[in-house]
Scaffold this active site. Structure first.
Site, PDB file in Angstrom:
ATOM      1  CG  HIS A  18      -0.256   0.322   2.494  1.00 35.08           C
ATOM      2  ND1 HIS A  18       0.452  -0.619   3.177  1.00 35.08           N
ATOM      3  CD2 HIS A  18      -0.151   1.458   3.210  1.00 35.08           C
ATOM      4  CE1 HIS A  18       0.962  -0.085   4.269  1.00 35.08           C
ATOM      5  NE2 HIS A  18       0.616   1.181   4.317  1.00 35.08           N
TER       6      HIS A  18
HETATM    7  C1  UD1 Z   1      -2.153   5.445   6.169  1.00 34.97           C
HETATM    8  C2  UD1 Z   1      -0.850   5.833   6.837  1.00 34.97           C
HETATM    9  C3  UD1 Z   1       0.174   4.715   6.656  1.00 34.97           C
HETATM   10  C4  UD1 Z   1      -0.376   3.392   7.121  1.00 34.97           C
HETATM   11  C5  UD1 Z   1      -1.673   3.123   6.371  1.00 34.97           C
HETATM   12  C6  UD1 Z   1      -2.293   1.793   6.765  1.00 34.97           C
HETATM   13  C7  UD1 Z   1      -0.281   8.237   6.759  1.00 34.97           C
HETATM   14  C8  UD1 Z   1       0.639   9.224   6.154  1.00 34.97           C
HETATM   15  N1  UD1 Z   1      -0.254   7.004   6.206  1.00 34.97           N
HETATM   16  O1  UD1 Z   1      -1.917   5.381   4.785  1.00 34.97           O
HETATM   17  O2  UD1 Z   1       1.329   4.999   7.429  1.00 34.97           O
HETATM   18  O3  UD1 Z   1       0.557   2.370   6.850  1.00 34.97           O
HETATM   19  O4  UD1 Z   1      -2.574   4.194   6.683  1.00 34.97           O
HETATM   20  O5  UD1 Z   1      -3.409   1.510   6.017  1.00 34.97           O
HETATM   21  O6  UD1 Z   1      -0.988   8.561   7.696  1.00 34.97           O
HETATM   22  N2  UD1 Z   1      -9.325   4.906   2.132  1.00 34.97           N
HETATM   23  C9  UD1 Z   1     -10.513   4.215   2.132  1.00 34.97           C
HETATM   24  N3  UD1 Z   1     -11.066   3.901   3.324  1.00 34.97           N
HETATM   25  C10 UD1 Z   1     -10.495   4.238   4.502  1.00 34.97           C
HETATM   26  C11 UD1 Z   1      -9.294   4.952   4.489  1.00 34.97           C
HETATM   27  C12 UD1 Z   1      -8.721   5.266   3.302  1.00 34.97           C
HETATM   28  O7  UD1 Z   1     -11.052   3.870   1.101  1.00 34.97           O
HETATM   29  O8  UD1 Z   1     -11.053   3.904   5.561  1.00 34.97           O
HETATM   30  C13 UD1 Z   1      -8.690   5.234   0.839  1.00 34.97           C
HETATM   31  C14 UD1 Z   1      -8.972   6.649   0.394  1.00 34.97           C
HETATM   32  O9  UD1 Z   1      -9.147   6.636  -0.980  1.00 34.97           O
HETATM   33  C15 UD1 Z   1      -7.706   7.398   0.738  1.00 34.97           C
HETATM   34  C16 UD1 Z   1      -6.644   6.313   0.600  1.00 34.97           C
HETATM   35  O10 UD1 Z   1      -7.283   5.089   0.984  1.00 34.97           O
HETATM   36  O11 UD1 Z   1      -7.465   8.483  -0.075  1.00 34.97           O
HETATM   37  C17 UD1 Z   1      -5.457   6.544   1.467  1.00 34.97           C
HETATM   38  O12 UD1 Z   1      -5.830   6.725   2.837  1.00 34.97           O
HETATM   39  P1  UD1 Z   1      -4.932   7.597   3.835  1.00 34.97           P
HETATM   40  O13 UD1 Z   1      -5.443   7.509   5.201  1.00 34.97           O
HETATM   41  O14 UD1 Z   1      -4.705   8.947   3.250  1.00 34.97           O
HETATM   42  O15 UD1 Z   1      -3.518   6.908   3.780  1.00 34.97           O
HETATM   43  P2  UD1 Z   1      -3.119   5.363   3.741  1.00 34.97           P
HETATM   44  O16 UD1 Z   1      -2.518   5.068   2.416  1.00 34.97           O
HETATM   45  O17 UD1 Z   1      -4.210   4.467   4.207  1.00 34.97           O
END
Ligand code: UD1
Length: 390
Positions: A223
């Site tokens: 991821h």
């Molecule tokens: C975040 C953390 C990362 C961790 C990861 C675990 C930061 C900088 N990164 O990254 O360290 O390893 O979580 O998963 O804080 N999304 C969903 N549903 C959700 C959450 C996110 O669909 O419940 C999708 C959204 O499109 C979003 C993308 O995932 O834009 C990324 O989510 P985000 O929380 O920005 O960062 P992660 O890549 O999950």
């Protein structure tokens, strides 16, 4: 002498969670705080960074985490907007609840955002899993780690190298305590409740017989933006996985970011493979069962590097660096980057039965949270007594 009850005029510890990897760190802390003498009062604040059923609710259930007292519901956004929104919504929580300190875990955007708010309001910050460094400033988590540690007041570490990193950055050693790994507390606490790999595969709509043959199966998670946000990088990693599926089936738990990018970049054909079992993000107990039964784990996660080391399962980390070097030095982890030839070579070593056996690192013994509770209560109560007698 330590008092048997928490002083009425000393506020609760605000415990912050935001994203999936925070939840397994917070569960043992809340448990240890509740049984400490004196019990440490807490207020659980969820920033809402992760909000999906798969990324959030399921893990709360599996870890038996209490429902958050407050949810800031920030959701997804750019880093700037997400961080700013957490800060904006967290400030009134501090004003209202007057905590004795704010406790943050790990390295996600919510960790840094809440730290900044608390420190500027003169509230001590406690950072769990402090001092880990990849020395790769292109990782958003590395920035979050460096800044949080610089301004936190009490820093609890999982491995000895972390304290050396902190001291090198000018942080006084008396702010640092080596306590072990709360994520491994969760793993040991929940191991007996892990769901079977067959159940996880069946729940995803696949025939469990796919992973039932003597060759076993592997587990994959990917991821990191550096691996999944660029079409070439993602295509080359998916190519490496399909080579490995010729030897054994792989169970691939897809993060929403990875799933979206496979579709966006038109790479669906690279995962159209009967031996690549694509599942949604897994619950904690499913993931634990899947990892424990695997012959090999391929990942870019920080947490999985530590969990596979604790489980004694060989892990290939598809990154150029790790902030958790003890998993390589003592555990079962091998860094392979994104180089397909290196992935192929190291996977072959593991599948030939020559993967690292490893040993469990110092203080990864299931009691880190108790050590934190004991030290933190003493620290807060001592300071309180000094203020009261001033
Ligand atoms: C975040 C953390 C990362 C961790 C990861 C675990 C930061 C900088 N990164 O990254 O360290 O390893 O979580 O998963 O804080 N999304 C969903 N549903 C959700 C959450 C996110 O669909 O419940 C999708 C959204 O499109 C979003 C993308 O995932 O834009 C990324 O989510 P985000 O929380 O920005 O960062 P992660 O890549 O999950």
């Amino acid at each position: 002498m330590i008092s048997a009850s928490w002083p009425a005029n000393l506020g609760p510890v605000i415990c912050v969670v935001g994203a999936r990897p925070n939840f397994m760190k917070m569960a043992p802390i809340l448990r240890a705080f509740s049984v400490n003498t004196p019990a440490i009062p807490t207020l659980l604040v969820h920033t809402g960074q992760h909000y999906d059923k798969d990324m959030n609710d399921k893990l709360f259930e599996d870890l038996r985490l209490p429902k958050p007292d407050i949810n800031l519901d920030v959701g997804s956004a750019t880093h700037a907007v997400q961080t700013a929104e957490v800060m904006r919504r967290f400030e009134p929580v501090i004003d209202m609840h007057k905590p004795s300190c704010v406790l943050v875990v790990g390295d996600v955007n919510s960790t840094l955002a809440c730290t900044l708010v608390a420190v500027k309001k003169g509230i001590p910050v406690v950072h769990i899993e402090a001092g880990l460094r990849s020395y790769d400033r292109k990782m958003p988590e590395e920035i979050n780690r460096i800044l949080t540690d610089q301004i936190a007041d009490r820093l609890y570490t999982t491995e000895r190298s972390a304290e050396a990193n902190l001291v090198r950055e000018g942080i006084a050693a008396e702010r640092v305590r080596f306590v072990g790994n709360v994520m491994i507390d969760s793993l040991l606490h929940n191991r007996e409740f892990a769901r079977t790999p067959a159940a996880a595969v069946a729940a995803g709509g696949f025939d469990p017989a796919l992973i039932g043959s003597p060759e076993g199966y592997g587990v994959v998670t990917l991821h990191r933006p550096s691996n999944v946000d660029h079409p070439d990088a993602l295509a080359s990693l998916l190519g490496a996985l399909s080579e490995i599926t010729r030897q054994l089936p792989l169970v691939f738990a897809l993060h929403p970011r990875t799933k979206a990018n496979i579709e966006r970049f038109g790479l669906g054909h690279l995962v159209d493979d009967a031996r690549l079992i694509l599942l949604p993000p897994q619950g904690y107990l499913e993931m634990l069962g899947l990892m424990a039964g695997a012959r090999i784990v391929l990942t870019d996660s920080g947490g999985l590097q530590e969990e596979t080391t604790a489980l004694g399962v060989p892990c290939l980390t598809l990154r150029e660096n790790t902030e958790r070097p003890i998993t390589v030095e003592q555990g079962t982890n091998t860094m392979v980057g994104r180089d397909v030839a290196a992935i192929r070579k190291e996977a072959a070593v593991i599948l030939a039965g020559h993967g690292k056996q490893g040993r469990v690192p110092e203080l990864w013994d299931g009691h880190a949270a108790e050590r934190i509770a004991d030290d933190l209560a003493t620290w807060l109560l001592d300071q309180h007594q000094v203020r009261e007698t001033a």
